[in-house]
Design an enzyme around this catalytic site. Structure first.
Site, PDB file in Angstrom:
ATOM      1  N   TYR A  71     -10.220 -16.582 -11.116  1.00  0.00           N
ATOM      2  CA  TYR A  71     -10.177 -15.211 -11.620  1.00  0.00           C
ATOM      3  C   TYR A  71      -9.331 -14.378 -10.671  1.00  0.00           C
ATOM      4  CZ  TYR A  71     -11.710 -10.537 -13.066  1.00  0.00           C
ATOM      5  OH  TYR A  71     -11.755  -9.231 -13.495  1.00  0.00           O
ATOM      6  N   ASP A  89      -4.838 -15.598  -3.379  1.00  0.00           N
ATOM      7  CA  ASP A  89      -5.693 -14.482  -3.764  1.00  0.00           C
ATOM      8  C   ASP A  89      -6.951 -14.558  -2.896  1.00  0.00           C
ATOM      9  OD1 ASP A  89      -7.414 -12.675  -4.807  1.00  0.00           O
ATOM     10  OD2 ASP A  89      -7.231 -13.326  -6.895  1.00  0.00           O
ATOM     11  N   LYS A 128     -12.175  -5.976  -2.018  1.00  0.00           N
ATOM     12  CA  LYS A 128     -13.570  -6.143  -1.553  1.00  0.00           C
ATOM     13  C   LYS A 128     -13.756  -5.717  -0.085  1.00  0.00           C
ATOM     14  CE  LYS A 128     -14.615  -8.892  -5.499  1.00  0.00           C
ATOM     15  NZ  LYS A 128     -13.952  -9.940  -6.239  1.00  0.00           N
TER      16      LYS A 128
HETATM   17  C1  PLP Z   1     -12.975  -9.646  -7.462  1.00  0.00           C
HETATM   18  C2  PLP Z   1     -11.729 -10.416  -7.523  1.00  0.00           C
HETATM   19  C3  PLP Z   1     -10.554  -9.882  -8.062  1.00  0.00           C
HETATM   20  C4  PLP Z   1     -10.515  -8.555  -8.768  1.00  0.00           C
HETATM   21  O1  PLP Z   1     -10.801  -7.490  -7.915  1.00  0.00           O
HETATM   22  P1  PLP Z   1     -11.259  -6.094  -8.576  1.00  0.00           P
HETATM   23  O2  PLP Z   1     -11.372  -5.189  -7.401  1.00  0.00           O
HETATM   24  O3  PLP Z   1     -12.556  -6.381  -9.268  1.00  0.00           O
HETATM   25  O4  PLP Z   1     -10.202  -5.691  -9.526  1.00  0.00           O
HETATM   26  C5  PLP Z   1      -9.387 -10.619  -7.979  1.00  0.00           C
HETATM   27  N1  PLP Z   1      -9.373 -11.828  -7.404  1.00  0.00           N
HETATM   28  C6  PLP Z   1     -10.482 -12.392  -6.889  1.00  0.00           C
HETATM   29  C7  PLP Z   1     -10.416 -13.730  -6.246  1.00  0.00           C
HETATM   30  C8  PLP Z   1     -11.693 -11.715  -6.953  1.00  0.00           C
HETATM   31  O5  PLP Z   1     -12.802 -12.296  -6.479  1.00  0.00           O
END
Ligand code: PLP
Length: 434
Positions: free
Chosen positions: A152, A247, A275
């Site tokens: 994701y 990511d 985060k």
């Molecule tokens: C949470 C997450 C996202 C998206 O971040 P948001 O702040 O919710 O838009 C993208 N990549 C990874 C790996 C994530 O865990």
């Protein structure tokens, strides 16, 4: 009014608030997983949080293993972060003009993550991955990207793609509202399957701008990369002159100060953050090689902007959080807590004769109700989600707040002490057979 959670566990107030919210917000929430659809029943409405604890509107207290889905690694309302945000607020909420705090947070990230030479702050992880891919396409002059099934990367159209089974397939949109044209340049491969990536590069040697990967697949629970997988991605992207994007929105500052790339000793071209770098306020970022980052406007032609990007309150929370994390011994402490939990969970599973798999890296873990180790999306989907739901509710009633889905990672915070970990293990022993 604070009661311990017990047989008389009541969600009366949460239920009322949820009924009202469903009239006003789609599904009663502003992000789908919060609605507890993965476990059934009403979500818990939160009143406040402090250190390791969440307090709900019905007077229950929980040890928090969700941590706002990752950011709260220090625990809630950490004094250093609270002071920093309050001090920043007194100076104004937003200026839309440069501030010193942006360079301070940039410096902290650059000093912690060697692959990052320059960085751009945005407001979410979604924005970070979307912008990093635009940048990779601008830099290479190519359109295609490769992502992995089950990874994701936020909700941008081109990334809402699920892989077909078998050999890598052309992407088909995962959600209505995503035009097929938007995803026709998104190629997919199975996580931990470098051979599929090699085939894609062989098929499109001059068309692939980037490979984007979660260096730990943590949006299907917690799936570590198999030995050689990430190394092979580095090798192939170098060979075909494509950009390698890690990511690390979830793993950045979570599994090590330098993220998963520090643990596996791989240098990606670009990294996405979110985060933890915002300490609980909305922050995302993308950064990497100077040569690539200098393509970003106004230094270069790749346009990307944000009214609230680099917001002073968010920068203050990020600076305070990363400064705490850079103190000696923090990741060792997290590892030790993780080990204790792992030992306790494994013993609880054994004592209760439960076939489940506990997977952990540092301060992230997932208990899969699956017999065999989970290595990709298809194997994650083999877990028993009904069993997970019973376990989830049993834990909740015992004061342990877990992510309400089998396919999310749990997080350990520095605020959890040994007694709390013991309490969690006791609850697990009573819940794994629920
Ligand atoms: C949470 C997450 C996202 C998206 O971040 P948001 O702040 O919710 O838009 C993208 N990549 C990874 C790996 C994530 O865990």
């Amino acid at each position: 009014m604070l009661t311990t959670n017990s047989e008389t566990f009541s969600q009366e107030r949460s239920h009322q608030l949820y009924q009202e919210a469903q009239q006003l917000l789609p599904g009663g929430v502003n992000s789908p997983v919060r609605a507890f659809r993965g476990v059934g029943g009403d979500p818990v409405f939160i009143e406040r949080a402090d250190g390791p604890y969440l307090y709900d509107v019905d007077g229950h207290r929980y040890l928090d293993y969700v941590q706002s889905w990752g950011p709260m690694i220090l625990g809630h309302t950490h004094p250093a972060v609270l002071d920093a945000v309050q001090a920043a607020a007194r100076h104004g909420f937003s200026f839309g003009a440069p501030t010193e705090a942006e360079s301070q947070l940039a410096r902290l990230v650059i000093d912690s993550v060697p692959s990052v030479e320059m960085i751009r702050f945005v407001n979410s992880g979604t924005e970070a991955t979307m912008s990093a891919l635009r940048l990779a396409r601008a830099y290479t002059g190519r359109d295609k990207i490769i992502k992995f099934s089950g990874c994701y990367h936020g909700h941008a159209d081109m990334l809402l793609v699920q892989a077909g089974s078998g050999v890598a397939t052309m992407g088909l949109p995962d959600s209505p509202g995503v035009p097929a044209q938007t995803t026709q340049n998104t190629l997919t491969a199975d996580y931990n399957n470098a051979a599929e990536v090699e085939q894609l590069f062989a098929s499109y040697p001059d068309d692939i701008a980037a490979v984007i990967v979660e260096p730990i697949a943590a949006n299907i629970g917690l799936v570590p990369p198999v030995a050689g997988f990430l190394e092979k991605l580095r090798e192939l992207t170098q060979k075909y002159h494509a950009v390698l994007i890690f990511d690390e929105v979830m793993t950045g500052f979570r599994v090590a100060l330098g993220g998963m790339q520090e643990r596996v000793k791989i240098t990606p071209d670009l990294t996405c953050f979110g985060k933890i770098i915002g300490g609980g306020l909305p922050v995302g970022a993308y950064g990497g090689r100077r040569e690539i980052m200098e393509m970003v406007a106004p230094a270069g032609p790749m346009y990307q902007a944000g009214t609230l990007s680099g917001n002073p309150l968010a920068m203050a929370a990020g600076i305070a959080t990363l400064s705490e994390l850079r103190k000696a011994g923090q990741y060792e402490a997290l590892e030790r807590k993780g080990q204790r939990l792992e030992e306790g969970f494994n013993k609880a599973l054994q004592d209760n004769n439960v076939e489940a798999t506990f997977q952990r890296i540092g301060a992230m873990f997932c208990l899969y109700f699956a017999r065999e180790a989970v290595v990709d999306y298809p194997s994650a989907k083999r877990s028993d989600t009904q069993r997970f739901a019973r376990y989830f509710w049993s834990m909740l009633k015992r004061g342990i707040y877990l992510p309400p889905s089998q396919f999310e990672s749990c997080f350990i915070s520095l605020a959890l002490n040994d007694d709390m970990i013991e309490e969690t293990i006791q609850a697990a022993a009573a819940s794994v057979n629920a």
